[in-house]
Design a protein around this motif. Structure first.
Motif, short mmCIF file in Angstrom:
data_model
loop_
_atom_site.label_atom_id
_atom_site.label_comp_id
_atom_site.label_asym_id
_atom_site.label_seq_id
_atom_site.Cartn_x
_atom_site.Cartn_y
_atom_site.Cartn_z
N LEU A 392 42.90 35.68 94.27
CA LEU A 392 42.51 34.48 95.01
C LEU A 392 41.10 34.72 95.55
CD1 LEU A 392 43.05 31.71 96.26
CD2 LEU A 392 44.20 32.87 98.17
N ASP A 393 40.11 34.06 94.96
CA ASP A 393 38.71 34.29 95.30
C ASP A 393 38.25 33.27 96.35
OD1 ASP A 393 36.01 34.85 95.41
OD2 ASP A 393 35.82 35.18 93.25
N LEU A 394 37.93 33.77 97.55
CA LEU A 394 37.47 32.91 98.64
C LEU A 394 36.09 33.35 99.14
CD1 LEU A 394 40.77 32.53 100.71
CD2 LEU A 394 39.69 30.81 99.26
N ARG A 395 35.31 33.94 98.26
CA ARG A 395 33.97 34.36 98.66
C ARG A 395 33.09 33.16 99.00
NH1 ARG A 395 32.19 37.74 93.60
NH2 ARG A 395 33.44 36.07 92.65
N LEU A 396 32.25 33.34 100.02
CA LEU A 396 31.30 32.30 100.46
C LEU A 396 32.01 30.98 100.78
CD1 LEU A 396 28.41 32.95 97.89
CD2 LEU A 396 28.61 33.81 100.22
N CYS A 397 33.16 31.10 101.45
CA CYS A 397 33.94 29.92 101.86
C CYS A 397 34.04 29.83 103.38
CB CYS A 397 35.34 29.97 101.26
SG CYS A 397 35.40 29.68 99.49
N ASP A 398 33.23 30.59 104.12
CA ASP A 398 33.27 30.60 105.58
C ASP A 398 34.62 31.06 106.11
OD1 ASP A 398 30.64 29.69 105.75
OD2 ASP A 398 31.24 27.59 105.69
N VAL A 399 35.23 31.99 105.40
CA VAL A 399 36.50 32.58 105.83
C VAL A 399 36.20 33.99 106.35
CG1 VAL A 399 38.80 33.31 105.11
CG2 VAL A 399 37.79 31.23 104.15
N SER A 400 36.79 34.37 107.47
CA SER A 400 36.47 35.65 108.11
C SER A 400 36.89 36.83 107.24
CB SER A 400 37.16 35.75 109.47
OG SER A 400 38.55 35.88 109.30
N ILE A 401 36.26 37.95 107.48
CA ILE A 401 36.54 39.16 106.72
C ILE A 401 37.96 39.66 106.99
CG2 ILE A 401 35.62 40.72 108.48
CD1 ILE A 401 34.52 42.44 106.19
N TYR A 402 38.49 39.39 108.19
CA TYR A 402 39.85 39.82 108.53
C TYR A 402 40.88 39.03 107.72
CZ TYR A 402 37.12 41.60 112.43
OH TYR A 402 36.17 42.24 113.18
N CYS A 403 40.63 37.73 107.58
CA CYS A 403 41.52 36.89 106.79
C CYS A 403 41.47 37.30 105.31
CB CYS A 403 41.13 35.43 106.96
SG CYS A 403 42.19 34.26 106.07
N LEU A 404 40.26 37.55 104.81
CA LEU A 404 40.11 37.98 103.41
C LEU A 404 40.80 39.31 103.16
CD1 LEU A 404 36.35 37.06 102.73
CD2 LEU A 404 38.37 35.88 101.90
N TYR A 405 40.72 40.22 104.14
CA TYR A 405 41.36 41.53 103.99
C TYR A 405 42.88 41.38 103.88
CZ TYR A 405 43.01 46.22 105.06
OH TYR A 405 43.67 47.43 105.02
N SER A 406 43.43 40.54 104.74
CA SER A 406 44.87 40.32 104.72
C SER A 406 45.32 39.70 103.39
CB SER A 406 45.27 39.42 105.89
OG SER A 406 46.65 39.15 105.86
N ILE A 407 44.55 38.73 102.91
CA ILE A 407 44.86 38.09 101.63
C ILE A 407 44.81 39.09 100.49
CG2 ILE A 407 43.98 36.45 99.91
CD1 ILE A 407 43.23 34.60 102.26
N ASN A 408 43.77 39.92 100.49
CA ASN A 408 43.61 40.90 99.41
C ASN A 408 44.72 41.95 99.44
OD1 ASN A 408 41.29 39.81 98.26
ND2 ASN A 408 39.92 40.90 99.64
N GLN A 409 45.20 42.30 100.61
CA GLN A 409 46.31 43.26 100.70
C GLN A 409 47.58 42.69 100.07
OE1 GLN A 409 44.43 46.08 101.34
NE2 GLN A 409 46.35 46.71 102.29
N HIS A 410 47.83 41.42 100.33
CA HIS A 410 49.02 40.80 99.74
C HIS A 410 48.88 40.66 98.23
CE1 HIS A 410 52.75 38.47 99.91
NE2 HIS A 410 52.20 37.69 98.99
#
Length: 428
Positions: A392-410
């Motif tokens: 799930l690629d959400l780069r450059l979507c104004d989503v925080s790094i903490y949210c992206l980290y959690s998504i990537n872990q799942h």
């Protein structure tokens, strides 16, 4: 002490070569005029093939020599090292495909003598499976006399001076390459430098008609790519109509063109018409929400398409929502790219529904959209109940790094579970 001085100053005590070596040397030297190979013993054939000149005429070598080592030497001497795995480790096929591509890319309609190309096609056509044509040259512009020899930059680009020429006719290939599986075309000129003119990059209507006529005749074609050639709605619809009943086409690439909603509706008809398409690439075009709705309707009914790329279009939230509704029904699509489509948090509810209920989607790219942090958290929560998505690629979507980290872990956990399932499947 007495010694003998030979009358021949070049005489030496080296052993005279045996008759076999002399014969093989003579065969190599005279191979172009008298190609003796199949009547030789296997070990003698190897010796001859190792010493043959790589510049021998194809009329001599094409149907006689199958040795991969010889064709590897021929290829490397002309183009250097290449990845033979892309050609099923077949150096002979590599050589003939690269050689034919060069002839087509340098063919100037109305100027180049077609006899050499025809001879090459006759000799190599049956070995050709893929053609990647990186340029197609237009006819040479014939200068016309003008009363005023001094022109401004604006005048040189005016409509009166535009010259549009038709390119190489693809129909010439049809009867010579019966095994063609992949065809990639670019109607433009590489490395034109200071000779740049816009008419060098023009896919004309006659080019379109000729191509549409040829495509159905390539009965084994599985991949067709026509990118970066300024293909508009009118031309795209002509081509799509010609391949709508194609029995083997699985990959279609119209990326980096000018396709709009009319083309998208034609694509919808193609997908609805018992299509065999597995991959459709429409990246970097002008498709808006209406065109996306037509494609979405087709996706609901389609059962073969697995890869869909709509990156860099103009879908916005309306088009995204149409695609999402289709994905709640579709059970085939595995990879979807919606990056750079001006999608906002308005579409997040339907995107979350897709993440929650679609069990076949493996990869979803939403990069370079205005998803925002709140929408990113909603996707993160929806992902907790998803076990199929691994990308799930959400780069450059104004989503925080903490949210992206959690998504990537799942996503990583989903990927590991899939690997474990595959290991168990192959173990038992």
């Amino acid at each position: 002490m007495r010694r003998t001085i030979a009358e021949d100053s070049e005489w030496n005590l080296a052993t005279i070569p045996d008759l076999t070596k002399l014969c093989l040397s003579s065969i190599v030297k005279n191979f172009a005029n008298n190609p003796v190979l199949k009547d030789l013993l296997p070990q003698h054939q190897s010796k001859v093939l190792e010493e043959l000149d790589v510049k021998l005429p194809l009329s001599v070598t094409a149907n006689l020599i199958e040795d991969q080592g010889y064709w590897k030497r021929c290829f490397i001497s002309s183009w250097g090292i290449a990845d033979e795995s892309l050609y099923d480790h077949d150096w002979k096929r590599m050589y003939f495909e690269k050689n034919l591509e060069g002839h087509i890319e340098n063919f100037i309609p109305g100027t180049t003598d077609p006899s050499l190309l025809n001879e090459t096609l006759k000799l190599s056509g049956k070995f050709i499976k893929r053609l990647e044509i990186k340029q197609l040259l237009p006819p040479i512009k014939v200068p016309q006399q003008n009363l005023n020899d001094s022109f401004s930059d604006c005048e040189s680009d005016s409509e009166d001076n535009i010259f549009v020429g038709d390119h190489f006719d693809i129909n010439i290939l049809v009867k010579f390459v019966p095994c063609l599986n992949e065809l990639s075309l670019y109607y433009g000129v590489q490395k034109c430098g200071m000779n740049f003119e816009w008419n060098l990059f023009e896919f004309t209507m006659r080019d379109c008609s000729l191509l549409a006529k040829a495509l159905p005749l390539f009965s084994q074609l599985t991949l067709f790519q026509l990118s970066k050639s300024k293909v508009d709605d009118v031309k795209a619809r002509v081509i799509i109509k010609s391949i709508i009943d194609h029995p083997t086409l699985k990959t279609l690439d119209f990326s980096h063109n000018k396709l709009g909603d009319k083309s998208a509706r034609a694509m919808g008809k193609l997908l609805n018409n018992h299509s065999h398409l597995v991959k459709l690439d429409l990246k970097d075009n002008h498709i808006s929400g209406a065109g996306a709705a037509a494609i979405a309707y087709a996706i609901e009914l389609n059962s073969t398409l697995k890869f869909l790329n709509l990156q860099l279009n103009q879908l916005q939230d309306g088009g995204c929502q149409s695609i999402c509704k289709a994905l709640l029904i579709n059970k085939t699509l595995t990879h979807l790219h919606l990056g750079s489509n001006d999608i906002s948090e308005v579409s997040i509810d339907l995107l979350c529904q897709v993440v929650l209920h679609n069990k076949t989607l493996l990869s979803l790219n939403l990069s370079c959209n205005s998803i925002k942090e709140k929408a990113g958290i909603s996707l993160q929560e929806a992902l907790m109940d998803n076990s199929s998505l691994v990308d799930l690629d959400l780069r450059l979507c104004d989503v925080s790094i903490y949210c992206l980290y959690s998504i990537n872990q799942h996503l990583k956990a989903n990927s590991e579970k899939k690997k474990e399932r595959y290991i168990k499947l192959f173990t038992y």
